[in-house]
Scaffold this motif. Structure first.
Motif, PDB file in Angstrom:
ATOM      1  N   LEU A 209     -19.297  -7.216   1.765  1.00 24.68           N
ATOM      2  CA  LEU A 209     -18.432  -6.268   0.790  1.00 24.68           C
ATOM      3  C   LEU A 209     -19.204  -5.039   0.889  1.00 24.68           C
ATOM      4  O   LEU A 209     -17.939  -4.115   0.796  1.00 24.68           O
ATOM      5  CB  LEU A 209     -18.883  -6.455  -0.810  1.00 24.68           C
ATOM      6  CG  LEU A 209     -18.968  -7.513  -1.452  1.00 24.68           C
ATOM      7  CD1 LEU A 209     -19.231  -7.865  -2.961  1.00 24.68           C
ATOM      8  CD2 LEU A 209     -17.850  -7.529  -2.240  1.00 24.68           C
ATOM      9  N   LEU A 210     -20.110  -4.546   1.877  1.00 22.10           N
ATOM     10  CA  LEU A 210     -20.463  -3.199   2.161  1.00 22.10           C
ATOM     11  C   LEU A 210     -19.835  -3.298   3.696  1.00 22.10           C
ATOM     12  O   LEU A 210     -18.782  -2.250   3.478  1.00 22.10           O
ATOM     13  CB  LEU A 210     -22.181  -3.052   2.696  1.00 22.10           C
ATOM     14  CG  LEU A 210     -23.096  -3.141   1.834  1.00 22.10           C
ATOM     15  CD1 LEU A 210     -24.576  -3.625   2.487  1.00 22.10           C
ATOM     16  CD2 LEU A 210     -23.007  -1.899   0.611  1.00 22.10           C
ATOM     17  N   GLY A 211     -19.137  -4.089   4.549  1.00 20.04           N
ATOM     18  CA  GLY A 211     -18.507  -3.275   5.504  1.00 20.04           C
ATOM     19  C   GLY A 211     -16.722  -3.213   4.537  1.00 20.04           C
ATOM     20  O   GLY A 211     -16.440  -2.344   5.209  1.00 20.04           O
TER      21      GLY A 211
ATOM     22  N   SER B 262     -11.305   2.211   6.280  1.00 19.87           N
ATOM     23  CA  SER B 262     -10.942   3.534   5.404  1.00 19.87           C
ATOM     24  C   SER B 262      -9.104   2.985   4.632  1.00 19.87           C
ATOM     25  O   SER B 262      -9.579   1.360   4.150  1.00 19.87           O
ATOM     26  CB  SER B 262      -9.705   3.706   6.601  1.00 19.87           C
ATOM     27  OG  SER B 262      -8.835   3.217   7.271  1.00 19.87           O
ATOM     28  N   LYS B 263      -9.133   3.338   3.328  1.00 16.56           N
ATOM     29  CA  LYS B 263      -7.956   2.948   3.006  1.00 16.56           C
ATOM     30  C   LYS B 263      -6.790   2.378   3.270  1.00 16.56           C
ATOM     31  O   LYS B 263      -6.917   1.178   2.736  1.00 16.56           O
ATOM     32  CB  LYS B 263      -7.193   3.871   1.972  1.00 16.56           C
ATOM     33  CG  LYS B 263      -6.634   3.578   0.553  1.00 16.56           C
ATOM     34  CD  LYS B 263      -7.419   3.384  -0.069  1.00 16.56           C
ATOM     35  CE  LYS B 263      -6.709   2.761  -2.279  1.00 16.56           C
ATOM     36  NZ  LYS B 263      -7.301   2.044  -2.844  1.00 16.56           N
TER      37      LYS B 263
ATOM     38  N   PHE C 107      -7.014  -5.511   4.436  1.00 17.07           N
ATOM     39  CA  PHE C 107      -7.742  -6.974   3.937  1.00 17.07           C
ATOM     40  C   PHE C 107      -7.140  -7.671   3.250  1.00 17.07           C
ATOM     41  O   PHE C 107      -7.369  -9.008   2.400  1.00 17.07           O
ATOM     42  CB  PHE C 107      -9.738  -6.173   4.127  1.00 17.07           C
ATOM     43  CG  PHE C 107     -10.489  -7.067   3.817  1.00 17.07           C
ATOM     44  CD1 PHE C 107     -10.468  -7.876   4.836  1.00 17.07           C
ATOM     45  CD2 PHE C 107     -10.616  -7.365   2.502  1.00 17.07           C
ATOM     46  CE1 PHE C 107     -11.274  -9.318   4.545  1.00 17.07           C
ATOM     47  CE2 PHE C 107     -10.944  -7.855   2.162  1.00 17.07           C
ATOM     48  CZ  PHE C 107     -12.007  -9.010   2.952  1.00 17.07           C
ATOM     49  N   VAL C 108      -7.513  -6.641   1.437  1.00 16.94           N
ATOM     50  CA  VAL C 108      -6.708  -7.208   0.466  1.00 16.94           C
ATOM     51  C   VAL C 108      -5.643  -7.498   0.646  1.00 16.94           C
ATOM     52  O   VAL C 108      -5.443  -8.474  -0.057  1.00 16.94           O
ATOM     53  CB  VAL C 108      -6.506  -5.672  -0.612  1.00 16.94           C
ATOM     54  CG1 VAL C 108      -6.151  -7.065  -2.003  1.00 16.94           C
ATOM     55  CG2 VAL C 108      -7.926  -5.595  -0.574  1.00 16.94           C
ATOM     56  N   ASP C 109      -4.651  -7.149   1.283  1.00 13.90           N
ATOM     57  CA  ASP C 109      -3.024  -7.747   1.414  1.00 13.90           C
ATOM     58  C   ASP C 109      -3.202  -9.269   2.264  1.00 13.90           C
ATOM     59  O   ASP C 109      -2.948 -10.751   1.812  1.00 13.90           O
ATOM     60  CB  ASP C 109      -2.076  -7.163   2.388  1.00 13.90           C
ATOM     61  CG  ASP C 109      -1.572  -6.016   1.869  1.00 13.90           C
ATOM     62  OD1 ASP C 109      -1.512  -5.838   0.617  1.00 13.90           O
ATOM     63  OD2 ASP C 109      -0.896  -5.370   2.256  1.00 13.90           O
TER      64      ASP C 109
END
Length: 62
Positions: free
Chosen positions: A13-15, A20-21, A27-29
């Protein structure tokens, strides 16, 4: 959750926070794709990501 796994999750989570946005969106995709596909497709994604990680590691400066 075991303490060791909790520490790993916290590090991930820290990584994520340091991306960047655009990197966070990528990542989320990828995570969403992974969560909502069949087990066979998951294996394919893991193989693809593993290969991409190995190729990226070879290209990274040392």
């Amino acid at each position: 959750m075991k303490e060791a796994n909790e520490a790993k999750t916290t590090q991930l989570l820290l990584g994520f926070c340091h991306l960047s946005k655009a990197e966070q969106n990528h990542f989320v995709d990828g995570l969403n794709r992974f969560l909502f596909v069949s087990p066979d497709k998951r294996r394919q994604l893991i193989e693809r990501w593993t290969h991409a990680g190995k190729v990226g590691a070879k290209k990274a400066p040392r």
